[in-house]
Design a protein around this motif. Structure first.
Motif, PDB file in Angstrom:
ATOM      1  N   ARG A 228       1.054  -0.980  -0.043  1.00 35.11           N
ATOM      2  CA  ARG A 228      -0.084   0.067   0.143  1.00 35.11           C
ATOM      3  C   ARG A 228       1.131   1.044  -0.166  1.00 35.11           C
ATOM      4  NH1 ARG A 228      -5.341   0.738   1.303  1.00 35.11           N
ATOM      5  NH2 ARG A 228      -5.620  -1.506   2.550  1.00 35.11           N
ATOM      6  N   ASN A 229       0.561   1.975  -0.902  1.00 36.35           N
ATOM      7  CA  ASN A 229       1.480   3.390  -1.231  1.00 36.35           C
ATOM      8  C   ASN A 229       3.052   3.239  -1.196  1.00 36.35           C
ATOM      9  OD1 ASN A 229      -1.201   4.666  -0.929  1.00 36.35           O
ATOM     10  ND2 ASN A 229      -0.929   4.592   1.295  1.00 36.35           N
ATOM     11  N   ILE A 230       3.508   2.232  -1.829  1.00 40.39           N
ATOM     12  CA  ILE A 230       4.854   2.123  -1.826  1.00 40.39           C
ATOM     13  C   ILE A 230       5.257   2.971  -3.041  1.00 40.39           C
ATOM     14  CG2 ILE A 230       4.972  -0.361  -0.845  1.00 40.39           C
ATOM     15  CD1 ILE A 230       5.223  -1.272  -3.893  1.00 40.39           C
ATOM     16  N   PRO A 231       6.493   3.753  -2.827  1.00 40.14           N
ATOM     17  CA  PRO A 231       7.033   4.672  -3.596  1.00 40.14           C
ATOM     18  C   PRO A 231       7.352   4.119  -5.001  1.00 40.14           C
ATOM     19  CG  PRO A 231       8.676   4.378  -1.899  1.00 40.14           C
ATOM     20  CD  PRO A 231       7.406   3.528  -1.654  1.00 40.14           C
ATOM     21  N   ASP A 232       8.097   2.911  -4.820  1.00 41.52           N
ATOM     22  CA  ASP A 232       8.543   2.388  -6.219  1.00 41.52           C
ATOM     23  C   ASP A 232       7.760   1.413  -6.903  1.00 41.52           C
ATOM     24  OD1 ASP A 232      11.168   3.541  -5.418  1.00 41.52           O
ATOM     25  OD2 ASP A 232      11.506   1.616  -4.030  1.00 41.52           O
ATOM     26  N   GLN A 233       6.727   2.070  -7.607  1.00 43.74           N
ATOM     27  CA  GLN A 233       5.976   1.884  -8.616  1.00 43.74           C
ATOM     28  C   GLN A 233       6.238   1.967 -10.050  1.00 43.74           C
ATOM     29  OE1 GLN A 233       1.894   1.670  -7.348  1.00 43.74           O
ATOM     30  NE2 GLN A 233       2.305   2.197  -5.374  1.00 43.74           N
ATOM     31  N   TYR A 234       5.951   1.305 -11.010  1.00 42.25           N
ATOM     32  CA  TYR A 234       6.202   1.681 -12.451  1.00 42.25           C
ATOM     33  C   TYR A 234       5.092   2.295 -12.866  1.00 42.25           C
ATOM     34  CZ  TYR A 234       9.981  -1.884 -12.425  1.00 42.25           C
ATOM     35  OH  TYR A 234      11.018  -2.656 -12.245  1.00 42.25           O
ATOM     36  N   ASP A 235       5.248   3.422 -13.606  1.00 41.85           N
ATOM     37  CA  ASP A 235       4.016   4.175 -14.362  1.00 41.85           C
ATOM     38  C   ASP A 235       4.396   3.904 -15.794  1.00 41.85           C
ATOM     39  OD1 ASP A 235       2.311   5.998 -15.554  1.00 41.85           O
ATOM     40  OD2 ASP A 235       1.958   7.107 -13.794  1.00 41.85           O
ATOM     41  N   TRP A 236       3.804   2.990 -16.478  1.00 42.72           N
ATOM     42  CA  TRP A 236       4.433   2.715 -17.944  1.00 42.72           C
ATOM     43  C   TRP A 236       3.850   3.851 -18.887  1.00 42.72           C
ATOM     44  CZ3 TRP A 236       8.208  -0.681 -18.559  1.00 42.72           C
ATOM     45  CH2 TRP A 236       8.296  -1.490 -17.462  1.00 42.72           C
ATOM     46  N   GLN A 237       2.711   4.695 -18.355  1.00 50.22           N
ATOM     47  CA  GLN A 237       2.250   5.579 -19.124  1.00 50.22           C
ATOM     48  C   GLN A 237       3.352   6.805 -19.265  1.00 50.22           C
ATOM     49  OE1 GLN A 237      -2.309   5.924 -19.429  1.00 50.22           O
ATOM     50  NE2 GLN A 237      -1.806   5.376 -17.378  1.00 50.22           N
ATOM     51  N   ASP A 238       3.886   7.127 -18.093  1.00 50.40           N
ATOM     52  CA  ASP A 238       4.908   8.184 -18.061  1.00 50.40           C
ATOM     53  C   ASP A 238       6.143   7.640 -19.050  1.00 50.40           C
ATOM     54  OD1 ASP A 238       3.260  10.015 -16.441  1.00 50.40           O
ATOM     55  OD2 ASP A 238       4.347   9.375 -14.570  1.00 50.40           O
ATOM     56  N   GLU A 239       6.240   6.688 -18.888  1.00 54.50           N
ATOM     57  CA  GLU A 239       7.539   5.893 -19.613  1.00 54.50           C
ATOM     58  C   GLU A 239       7.492   6.381 -21.221  1.00 54.50           C
ATOM     59  OE1 GLU A 239      10.327   5.127 -18.444  1.00 54.50           O
ATOM     60  OE2 GLU A 239       9.692   4.849 -16.151  1.00 54.50           O
ATOM     61  N   VAL A 240       6.159   6.113 -21.621  1.00 55.86           N
ATOM     62  CA  VAL A 240       6.185   5.817 -23.065  1.00 55.86           C
ATOM     63  C   VAL A 240       5.670   7.369 -23.763  1.00 55.86           C
ATOM     64  CG1 VAL A 240       5.998   3.561 -23.128  1.00 55.86           C
ATOM     65  CG2 VAL A 240       3.910   4.951 -23.190  1.00 55.86           C
ATOM     66  N   PHE A 241       4.902   8.193 -22.894  1.00 55.80           N
ATOM     67  CA  PHE A 241       4.437   9.347 -23.284  1.00 55.80           C
ATOM     68  C   PHE A 241       5.541  10.477 -22.992  1.00 55.80           C
ATOM     69  CE2 PHE A 241       0.297   7.228 -22.847  1.00 55.80           C
ATOM     70  CZ  PHE A 241      -0.203   7.063 -23.995  1.00 55.80           C
ATOM     71  N   ARG A 242       5.356  11.546 -23.539  1.00 58.26           N
ATOM     72  CA  ARG A 242       6.242  12.664 -23.524  1.00 58.26           C
ATOM     73  C   ARG A 242       5.576  14.006 -23.826  1.00 58.26           C
ATOM     74  NH1 ARG A 242      10.054  12.227 -28.971  1.00 58.26           N
ATOM     75  NH2 ARG A 242       8.304  12.445 -30.678  1.00 58.26           N
ATOM     76  N   THR A 243       6.140  15.159 -23.464  1.00 54.77           N
ATOM     77  CA  THR A 243       5.741  16.305 -24.016  1.00 54.77           C
ATOM     78  C   THR A 243       6.405  16.858 -25.353  1.00 54.77           C
ATOM     79  OG1 THR A 243       5.574  17.273 -21.890  1.00 54.77           O
ATOM     80  CG2 THR A 243       5.827  18.799 -23.860  1.00 54.77           C
ATOM     81  N   ALA A 244       5.839  16.678 -26.429  1.00 48.45           N
ATOM     82  CA  ALA A 244       6.252  16.866 -27.768  1.00 48.45           C
ATOM     83  C   ALA A 244       6.332  18.230 -28.368  1.00 48.45           C
ATOM     84  CB  ALA A 244       5.370  16.101 -28.857  1.00 48.45           C
ATOM     85  N   ILE A 245       7.426  18.491 -29.088  1.00 52.93           N
ATOM     86  CA  ILE A 245       7.673  20.005 -29.499  1.00 52.93           C
ATOM     87  C   ILE A 245       7.517  19.826 -30.948  1.00 52.93           C
ATOM     88  CG2 ILE A 245       9.341  21.802 -29.707  1.00 52.93           C
ATOM     89  CD1 ILE A 245      10.588  20.802 -27.029  1.00 52.93           C
ATOM     90  N   SER A 246       6.893  20.986 -31.434  1.00 50.20           N
ATOM     91  CA  SER A 246       6.461  20.675 -33.019  1.00 50.20           C
ATOM     92  C   SER A 246       6.905  22.228 -33.415  1.00 50.20           C
ATOM     93  CB  SER A 246       5.102  20.162 -33.396  1.00 50.20           C
ATOM     94  OG  SER A 246       4.804  19.129 -32.784  1.00 50.20           O
ATOM     95  N   THR A 247       7.227  22.140 -34.975  1.00 50.19           N
ATOM     96  CA  THR A 247       7.364  23.441 -35.465  1.00 50.19           C
ATOM     97  C   THR A 247       6.894  23.596 -36.892  1.00 50.19           C
ATOM     98  OG1 THR A 247       9.533  22.645 -36.265  1.00 50.19           O
ATOM     99  CG2 THR A 247       9.621  23.859 -34.391  1.00 50.19           C
TER     100      THR A 247
END
Length: 1009
Positions: free
Chosen positions: A266-285
């Motif tokens: 319960r509430n352990i800190p070391d958890q994988y967030d796979w959505q954070d791993e594959v999604f990013r803030t993308a920059i476009s021009t």
């Protein structure tokens, strides 16, 4: 002193009869038939006043040293706005059909990369959607509902006079578009005959304008982020689920080893967030540069653009290079020519998460959502190829981070379009226009799956593998149109045109798949070190010959009549059915010009329109009516000591195949009030499509499974409403609004023979093989099909551990059903649920769609706010079939909602229990309301005062900030309600592993020099 010159309009057309008056005197003259004038003036400081009906007056100081070139600007009102219909331009107030014009300025408020991206919600009756939100994603455009069941329903696109069935929207820079008109009813589209049944979108690109060279630069930078992550189980809920799937001894070996308990997670800190791993803030021009200018005889326009759009999933992107050139040249007073060319190269990289597969576990989002949030032994799942606790024999999930980083996908699209025409005026009003065009479309799709990817790792039989596919399409066009117009006695306005057109298309395709590649480090260059798996090639050719005619008559700008006819001959059909004939007629009455309404000042325009016409559809393969024989090494046979490839019949001949024909009737009204500050348009239509080109099932006795047949009827009826208002208009502040709403109801009128239903299956996982969509006579298209979900079996439904005899089963044997298993409605009352209990469980088509735009200006500030919506459509959320029902799958994470599943401690839950092994079927449990209201875009701009701009050597300068997809009101639980990954007329609204739609913010400038 004598002054001479020429008067022209903005397009360089010379204007005869322009009144010219020397200011302060009664001295004057008029331009001759060639727009030329000569007048005596007393001095070089004299001022001339130029005036012409329908144009703004101009006061110009004389030039005694050279000929004057005067450009007159048309007075712009909503009713004088010019729209493009088939082969001619018409003032809006003279229209007899249903034609809509997109507001290009509103579309360009945000830095879009393709015109269809911004068309959604802009025009009543035009539905625009994309299956998912990846960079460079294509959009689906449907005008007034789907006509065909199995063939394309996209409109015909006419780009600078070149008709194409595939718009190549990505190849056109929206900033190059001058106008975009949508022909909706048959009286407007029948002039395009065989290909006009699905509506016509006419795109006219920018031409040069008379004046000094003007350089324009538009540039922007954008940040994109995921709108919302899906809630998944955390470590505690995940381990609690495993506790229900594993035995106690197994749990002691795994998650409860070393003295740990459920509470330890319960509430352990070391958890994988796979959505954070594959999604990013993308920059476009986005960069666009153009130069435009010209004289009365020569006008030019050219542009270059570059787009670099990164996707919110790592390693996905879209890049486009584009250039365009246009030249208008007047040779003499009778002859003018035009040259127009556009080239673009678009490169899409990264794989599609929603790519079809035989197993759901092969999809990208399955790994993102299904990978564990925690391990029990310290294994770093982010670096391992597989989850070591997952059996890869029947579960193909793969490390999503490694896979997405190492998969090579590159789709290159080259598009070249060249047009030219010569127009000769024999006498006033009589013109001949001869045009020709060429279009080249090249596609190169490359895929490489290395050892650290989903499809190339060591567990796959193909090993390291690659695929390359080349597709070339060459199209040519010749059109010859003679037109005549004359205004008689200021009462009768007559125009007519007749023409002959020829169009051809040639295409070829080659594909090669290779497996067991020995030299992985070489990438695509190492294909020659692999083993051939598949080689395919094909060619195709079709031609179209057409005759067309149209007649227009107007009496006192009060009564209008339009009639058109087109005959098309297509090589796609057998000689006996090659020709199709498509007539249309329309009338209009400007009742505001009647004497009995002359005293009503608040009514500026009132027009009734009525039209009928027939249009066609020939969108089948090039040789659809012919039988075909296919060779393959699969059918090889020995002859002596040598093996020869065998042949088999793969398509049955159908010489009776012919045009699909749509009859459409339209009744419309146009109203303008209070000095055109309020403009209202309403259209009521009915379409009936017969002789559907249906890729239909055949009886097994024929030896073939499917063939193209003319079977069935399809109807669409609806109403479209558009309201444009000028709410406030004064010196410093303006506020204008545009509201449109469309209602369309489709109905299947007839299917094959006595067939009452047509079932469709969506491919996403082999375990779900039952049909999920149905087309039924008397019902709308796109209906979802399956079982009505009634929750779960409760403990009181059992006696001595066995389901009570008076309670229906769910497709499993009675003694195999347990509390918490899925329960479905027994419709026919036979005490068991089977295929006879399947029924309609949802609708993919919306009841209505629309858009609402507001434009505000205050001094030098401008603000645009745009909403779109869809109401009444459902979504089949297949993601929940996998991630809200664990079945017996272990070590697979679930959506957070699954924490509320049935358990002995939660016996009233209607979410199936862990370990439920009920039949895998589609049911109303995963049908969700797909209605939404979206704040599509907000754009705020500031235009520098002209004095400040000119100090910076600029003609104009505007800076802006925009936001897109900022807010969506919906009850849909997936990433985005605007989704349809297996989209067709029969299967709309299916969601599984879709590329999420992002929201973005952009900062940019518009500069002109």
């Amino acid at each position: 002193m004598n002054v001479t010159g020429t008067v022209v309009d903005a397009n360089g057309e010379r204007l005869p009869g322009v009144s010219i008056l020397l200011k302060g005197t009664n001295t004057g003259t008029m331009t001759d038939m060639n727009g030329k004038f000569s007048i005596q003036v007393p001095s070089s400081d004299a001022i001339l006043r130029f005036s012409y009906l329908g144009y703004e007056s101009r006061h110009v100081k004389v030039d005694t040293k050279k000929m004057m070139n005067i450009v007159m600007k048309e007075q712009s009102t909503a009713l004088d706005e010019v729209v493009v219909v088939g082969y001619q331009e018409v003032r809006r107030k003279d229209l007899t059909g249903s034609v809509a014009k997109a507001n290009i300025n509103d579309m360009l408020k945000t830095p879009i990369t393709r015109f269809d991206q911004a068309l959604a919600g802009r025009i009543a009756g035009v539905q625009v959607s994309s299956g998912e939100g990846g960079p460079g994603a294509s959009f689906n455009i449907v005008v007034r509902g789907n006509n065909s069941l199995t063939q394309s329903n996209s409109p015909l696109f006419v780009i600078d006079g070149f008709p194409v069935e595939d718009a190549g929207a990505a190849s056109i820079n929206p900033a190059d578009i001058e106008s975009l008109d949508v022909l909706k009813d048959a009286s407007a589209t029948a002039i395009y005959g065989a290909r006009g049944a699905n509506g016509v979108v006419i795109i006219t690109t920018k031409k040069g304008k008379i004046g000094k060279p003007v350089i324009t630069y538009n540039g922007s930078v954008s940040l994109e982020r995921l709108n919302n992550k899906l809630d998944l189980m955390d470590a505690y809920e995940f381990v609690r689920l495993q506790e229900e799937l594993y035995s106690p001894s197994e749990m002691l070996e795994k998650y409860f080893s070393e003295g740990r308990t459920l509470e330890s997670y319960r509430n352990i800190p070391d958890q994988y967030d796979w959505q954070d791993e594959v999604f990013r803030t993308a920059i476009s021009t986005n960069h666009y540069l153009s130069i435009s200018g010209g004289t009365a005889d020569t006008r030019y326009n050219s542009s270059l653009s570059y787009v670099n759009q990164n996707g919110i999933i790592i390693n996905s992107a879209y890049t486009r290079f584009q250039g365009r050139f246009s030249l208008d040249q007047r040779i003499n007073s009778k002859l003018k020519i035009n040259l127009n060319a556009n080239y673009s190269r678009g490169i899409t990289s990264g794989s599609s998460p929603s790519a079809a597969s035989s197993s759901a576990s092969s999809s990208f989002m399955y790994s993102v959502w299904g990978y564990r949030p925690v391990t029990y032994d310290g294994t770093d799942l982010r670096t391992a190829l597989w989850d070591p606790d997952v059996n890869t024999a029947n579960d193909y999930r793969f490390n999503p981070i490694l896979s997405v980083r190492n998969e090579y996908r590159k789709n290159t699209q080259d598009d070249l379009v060249g047009n030219a025409f010569a127009e000769y005026t024999f006498i006033k009003g009589l013109k001949l226009k001869v045009s020709g065009g060429y279009r080249l479309k090249k596609r190169l799709n490359e895929a490489f799956n290395g050892s650290k990817t989903r499809y190339g790792n060591a567990s796959r039989s193909e090993g390291v593998n690659a695929s390359v596919r080349n597709y070339d399409d060459h199209g040519w066009l010749n059109e010859n149109v003679l037109s005549y117009s004359k205004y008689i006695n200021k009462k009768h306005n007559i125009s007519a045109l007749a023409g002959m057109t020829f169009q051809g298309n040639y295409s070829n395709m080659f594909r090669s798949d290779v497996q067991q590649i020995a030299h992985e480090s070489l990438g695509m260059a190492g294909m020659d070190s692999g083993l051939p798996k598949l080689i395919e090639s094909s060619i195709g050719e079709n031609k179209l010959m057409s005759y067309l005619a149209r007649f227009n008559y107007a009496f006192e700008s009060k009564y209008y009549l339009t009639a058109s006819f087109r005959a098309d001959g297509s090589s796609k059909f057998s000689p006996k059915n090659r020709w199709g004939y498509f007539p249309s007629a329309s009338v209009a009455w400007n009742f505001d010009k009647e004497n009995f309404l002359k005293g009503i000042d608040w009514l500026n325009n009132g027009k009734l329109r009525l039209s009928w016409g027939q249009t066609g559809n020939n969108r089948v393969s090039d040789y659809a009516y012919m039988g075909s024989i296919t060779p393959s090494m699969t059918y090889e046979y020995p002859f002596g000591e040598t093996y020869y490839p065998g042949f088999r019949l793969t398509a049955i001949e159908n010489p009776n195949l012919k045009w699909e024909t749509t009859d459409q009737t339209n009744l419309g009204i146009d109203l303008s009030f209070l000095g055109e500050r309020i403009n209202f348009t309403a259209d009521l239509y009915h379409k009936l499509t017969r002789n559907l080109l249906l890729y239909a099932d055949l009886p097994y006795t024929t030896g073939f499974s499917k063939a193209y047949l003319n079977i069935g009827k399809m109807a669409n009826r609806g109403i479209e409403l558009t309201l444009e208002t000028v709410n406030i208009k004064n010196r410093d502040f303006t506020w204008t609004s545009n509201f449109n709403i469309s209602f369309n109801r489709s109905e299947v009128k007839e299917l094959s023979g006595n067939q009452e239903t047509l079932l469709s299956t969506v491919t996403f996982d082999n375990a779900y093989k039952t049909p999920s969509y149905i087309a039924k006579v008397g019902k709308p298209l796109g209906l979802m099909y399956g079982y009505i979900y009634e929750g779960t079996y409760k403990p009181e439904d059992f006696e001595n551990g066995v389901l009570k005899s008076d309670i229906p089963t769910n497709g499993s044997e009675r003694n195999m059903i347990h509390p918490g298993d899925a329960r479905y409605k027994d419709i026919n009352g036979d005490n068991k649920v089977d295929e006879k209990d399947q029924t309609i469980i949802g609708r993919g088509e919306p009841i209505h769609v629309g858009g609402f735009t507001n434009n505000f200006t205050y001094k030098n500030f401008d603000l645009n706010i745009f909403f779109t919506w869809s109401y009444g459509n459902d979504i089949l959320n297949a993601n929940r079939l996998i991630f809200e029902n664990s079945l017996t799958k272990k070590e697979t994470n679930m959506f957070a909602s699954y924490a509320d599943r049935w358990t002995p401690q939660n016996p009233q839950s209607n979410i199936p229990r862990a370990g439920d092994n009920s039949p895998r079927v589609f049911s109303s449990r995963v049908i969700e309301d797909g209605s939404y209201l979206r704040l599509k875009s907000v754009a705020l701009g500031y235009t520098l005062p002209r004095k400040i701009a000119r100090r910076c050597s600029l003609e104009s300068a505007r800076i802006f900030i925009t936001g897109e997809n900022l807010w969506t009101w919906t009850s849909y639980t997936g990433y985005d309600p605007e989704v349809s990954v297996r989209n067709s007329a029969l299967t709309p609204g299916f969601d599984f592993s879709a590329y999420p739609r992002a929201y973005n913010f952009s900062l940019g400038v518009n500069l002109s020099f």
